[in-house]
Motif scaffolding. Structure first.
Motif, mmCIF file in Angstrom:
data_model
loop_
_atom_site.group_PDB
_atom_site.id
_atom_site.type_symbol
_atom_site.label_atom_id
_atom_site.label_comp_id
_atom_site.label_asym_id
_atom_site.label_seq_id
_atom_site.Cartn_x
_atom_site.Cartn_y
_atom_site.Cartn_z
ATOM 1 N N UNK B 110 57.209 -7.329 -21.401
ATOM 2 C CA UNK B 110 56.849 -8.084 -22.617
ATOM 3 C C UNK B 110 55.445 -7.682 -23.079
ATOM 4 N N UNK B 113 55.079 -4.435 -25.105
ATOM 5 C CA UNK B 113 55.452 -4.519 -26.520
ATOM 6 C C UNK B 113 54.416 -5.307 -27.324
ATOM 7 N N UNK B 114 53.704 -6.203 -26.657
ATOM 8 C CA UNK B 114 52.634 -6.927 -27.375
ATOM 9 C C UNK B 114 51.512 -5.979 -27.769
ATOM 10 N N UNK B 115 51.423 -4.848 -27.086
ATOM 11 C CA UNK B 115 50.357 -3.874 -27.384
ATOM 12 C C UNK B 115 50.809 -2.811 -28.381
ATOM 13 N N UNK B 116 52.095 -2.735 -28.654
ATOM 14 C CA UNK B 116 52.586 -1.738 -29.606
ATOM 15 C C UNK B 116 53.919 -1.179 -29.168
ATOM 16 N N UNK B 117 54.371 -0.168 -29.871
ATOM 17 C CA UNK B 117 55.650 0.431 -29.495
ATOM 18 C C UNK B 117 55.520 0.974 -28.076
ATOM 19 N N UNK B 122 60.857 0.366 -30.121
ATOM 20 C CA UNK B 122 60.192 -0.623 -30.958
ATOM 21 C C UNK B 122 60.805 -1.986 -30.614
ATOM 22 N N UNK B 123 59.967 -3.002 -30.617
ATOM 23 C CA UNK B 123 60.426 -4.366 -30.324
ATOM 24 C C UNK B 123 61.196 -4.903 -31.526
ATOM 25 N N UNK B 124 62.385 -5.404 -31.285
ATOM 26 C CA UNK B 124 63.208 -5.961 -32.365
ATOM 27 C C UNK B 124 63.257 -7.485 -32.280
ATOM 28 N N UNK B 125 63.192 -8.004 -31.073
ATOM 29 C CA UNK B 125 63.218 -9.459 -30.933
ATOM 30 C C UNK B 125 63.440 -9.861 -29.490
ATOM 31 N N UNK B 126 63.331 -11.136 -29.245
ATOM 32 C CA UNK B 126 63.607 -11.664 -27.918
ATOM 33 C C UNK B 126 63.997 -13.123 -28.054
ATOM 34 N N UNK B 129 61.102 -15.351 -25.929
ATOM 35 C CA UNK B 129 59.696 -15.000 -26.136
ATOM 36 C C UNK B 129 58.759 -16.023 -25.477
ATOM 37 N N UNK B 167 64.872 -1.000 -30.131
ATOM 38 C CA UNK B 167 65.617 0.087 -30.774
ATOM 39 C C UNK B 167 64.737 1.327 -30.843
#
Lengths: 301, 351
Positions: B110, B113-117, B122-126, B129, B167
């Motif tokens: 987690x 993804x908070x820092x970037x791709x 790429x983060x699409x959702x959770x 969270x 994705x």
């Protein structure tokens, strides 16, 4: 007459109320050209007048009280497209959203509000410090094993939702808005990076990518369900004192701002071809008024 | 805010007459037994209290039945079942004894993804969270800790599932679900195998990952017992049918920063390699497709090790399943009715 409703979303001190004040000044004064112009002056403007007077007099516009929701209603016209409509947006306090995140509960009225919304104005502030630095970001080289073992035995403090990084709270909120009990629909989101004069970036997209990467990925990663644009907005024109601080507070800054002959030019807007002072540009796009724009509101998934 | 007489759903509560809550809730508006107001909140434009969380100021706040939004926390088994009915997901069961690094791994994914791709993703959702944020909170500067740590998963907690949707550019969304259960529960099931049936995460797992605590394995003080118990865990699960559903097994050595920080890192890594190979070979001989990998999810003992192996892990765990190589059934005769009819005519003509 078409009515366009937008929901204003943002955590505390993200610039939502200042935007509303500056927008009303801009439209009401008609000092500079804007894509949308003020239509009929009818209705209750008490709240807008309160906050816009502060803005016009060079005071910092206070945030919305946590137990209030303020519905802003402005009649707008666009002579080029013969659009005549009413813009309504609800200015909810930042605390309300933070409470929503913490309690995971909302009023049925909020569900109805979201259901009737055409677009979302999502506010983030370039003034806010990055709040998701990790301890590792500041650890050089190696931690001593004894130190690591000692830390492992410390009791875990209770979870405090307020300490969850803001970008995580915003992504969570946006995800919640497309899940039950909210109607499942596509979202059109105008991200407003407020306090743009402090951003040190060329574009709002760049700022978003650098400063709120999780939110940026979420917005870019869901093209099937989200259409978004990011704008940089400096609605206040600089750092200003609160009226309660008295006339001597930040006098030089205030005088410099009040010295600008055309007050509307205090406003700065960047992104997607917006006029330099035109706060209506994001609203124009959000309302689906741009030429060749898709009939956005009819889309569901 | 409208003051009104509170009413309680409990017959023996006198709040409506005395104003005192039977359970001493103060303010009274916080009592869950109060009757929701009949008034239509939506009609009150100037009512305040939006988005609907009741203000608890004053003696009695206006009660409006609130609506639950999605929880955002860890998914239960029931939630997972519902998710799997609606979406295609890769399900990974993380198995490891206490402090093997299961929750740290989840929190770290987690955090990346908070820092970037992350990697190509790429983060699409959770859907979890909030659950991730809870697990990562003690690694943030805002925790006030000097050294990052991960909250311990309690044995009292049931199995929980974390969800990530990611994705790659130009590709579709991939949903990854990872289980989290306390290490104590796995230890208990290893010792008393009648408990294995309660470990429901294995029923839906496509991949089972055994987290191997590399420092514990290589420490002179713990290696004998730890290595035995690690293998015993796998065998206990296999012998009791828990591994039959998954198509792939993984041995995942964790905390490689501690190994790299050691003055004897070469020696420790050689021992680790030997152990990994032995376990993998043993499982392959038993017909279980197994591989081994190494990660560092929180490089606190040696910063420059970095987040070793994590982006590869996301790629591996979200990879679409390989197409099934099913042999085509041999046709017993013509597929079309007309051909079968002609065949019968020919047969009859031949006779």
């Amino acid at each position: 007459m078409r009515t366009t409703r937008h929901l204003v979303v943002g955590l505390q001190e993200s610039g939502k109320t200042t935007f509303a004040a500056a927008l009303w000044y801009l439209l009401d004064s008609g000092e500079v050209p804007t894509r949308l112009r003020k239509g009929l002056h009818e209705g209750d403007y008490l709240y807008l007048e309160e906050i816009t007077k502060l803005w016009g007099d060079g005071w910092r516009v206070g945030r919305t009280s946590h137990d209030r929701q303020e519905a802003v209603r402005i009649n707008l016209v666009d002579e080029t497209s013969n659009y005549s409509g009413k813009l309504e947006f609800t200015d909810l306090s930042g605390e309300s959203f933070e409470k929503l995140f913490a309690t995971r509960q909302c009023d049925p009225a909020f569900v109805e509000l979201v259901a009737s919304t055409d677009g979302i104005l999502l506010f983030v502030s370039a003034r806010r410090k990055i709040d998701d630095h990790t301890i590792l970001d500041f650890m050089d080289g190696a931690g001593q094993l004894s130190e690591l073992e000692a830390a492992a035995t410390d009791p875990d403090p209770k979870f405090d939702p307020a300490k969850v990084p803001h970008q995580v709270q915003l992504v969570d909120l946006l995800q919640a808005l497309v899940a039950p009990p909210f109607p499942r629909k596509r979202l059109r989101i105008a991200v407003i990076v407020s306090a743009w004069d402090l951003s040190r970036r060329n574009t709002a997209d760049e700022w978003l990518q650098d400063s709120m990467p999780l939110l940026d990925q979420y917005l870019r990663g869901n093209p099937e369900t989200i259409d978004f644009r990011a704008y940089g907005v400096s609605a206040q024109g600089g750092e200003l004192p609160k009226k309660e601080d008295g006339p001597q507070a930040m006098r030089a800054e205030r005088e410099a701002l009040l010295g600008i002959a055309t007050a509307s030019t205090r406003i700065k807007v960047v992104g997607h071809g917006a006029g330099p002072h035109d706060l209506t540009s994001p609203l124009y796009w959000l309302g689906g008024l741009e030429s060749n724009d898709e009939p956005w509101r009819d889309k569901t998934h | 805010m409208n003051a009104q007489t509170p009413e309680c759903t409990l017959a023996d509560c006198t709040v409506s007459s005395s104003g005192a809550c039977r359970f001493n809730h103060n303010p009274i508006g916080t009592c869950p037994n109060l009757v929701a107001a009949k008034e239509d909140f939506a009609a009150e434009d100037d009512a305040g209290d939006v988005p609907g969380i009741e203000s608890t100021e004053g003696t009695f706040a206006r009660i409006v039945k609130s609506v639950q939004i999605w929880p955002g926390d860890v998914l239960s088994q029931v939630d997972l079942n519902a998710l799997l009915r609606s979406q295609s997901c890769s399900v990974v069961a993380l198995v490891g004894e206490q402090d093997a690094g299961k929750t740290t791994l989840l929190a770290s994914l987690y955090a990346q993804f908070c820092k970037g791709t992350f990697g190509d993703f790429i983060f699409v959702g959770s859907k979890t969270l909030l659950g991730f944020a809870k697990r990562h909170r003690l690694a943030l500067m805002s925790s006030g800790f000097a050294v990052p740590k991960t909250p311990r998963t309690s044995r009292a907690d049931q199995v929980g599932y974390f969800h990530l949707a990611v994705r790659r550019a130009g590709e579709g969304v991939r949903n990854l679900v990872m289980s989290d259960r306390s290490g104590e529960a796995y230890e208990a099931a290893r010792i008393d195998t009648s408990l294995i049936g309660e470990l429901t995460e294995f029923r839906q797992a496509d991949r089972i990952v055994f987290l191997l605590d590399a420092p514990k394995l290589t420490s002179l003080e713990t290696r004998a017992t730890y290595s035995r118990q690690f293998k015993q865990m796998i065998h206990a699960l296999r012998d009791n049918g828990a591994l039959s559903q998954a198509s792939e097994l993984e041995v995942l050595a964790t905390k490689m920063d501690i190994i790299e920080a050691s003055a004897k890192s070469g020696e420790l890594k050689a021992f680790l390699t030997q152990f990994e190979e032995a376990v993998v070979q043993d499982l392959r001989q038993k017909g279980l497709e197994t591989s081994s990998y190494r990660i560092c999810a929180m490089p606190k003992a040696k910063r420059d090790v970095g987040f070793l192996g994590l982006s590869e892990l996301v790629a591996r765990w979200t990879a679409p399943p390989a197409p099934l190589d099913l042999p085509m059934p041999r046709a017993d005769g013509p597929a079309r009715e007309i051909d079968r009819l002609v065949g019968r005519w020919e047969l009859e003509a031949g006779q």
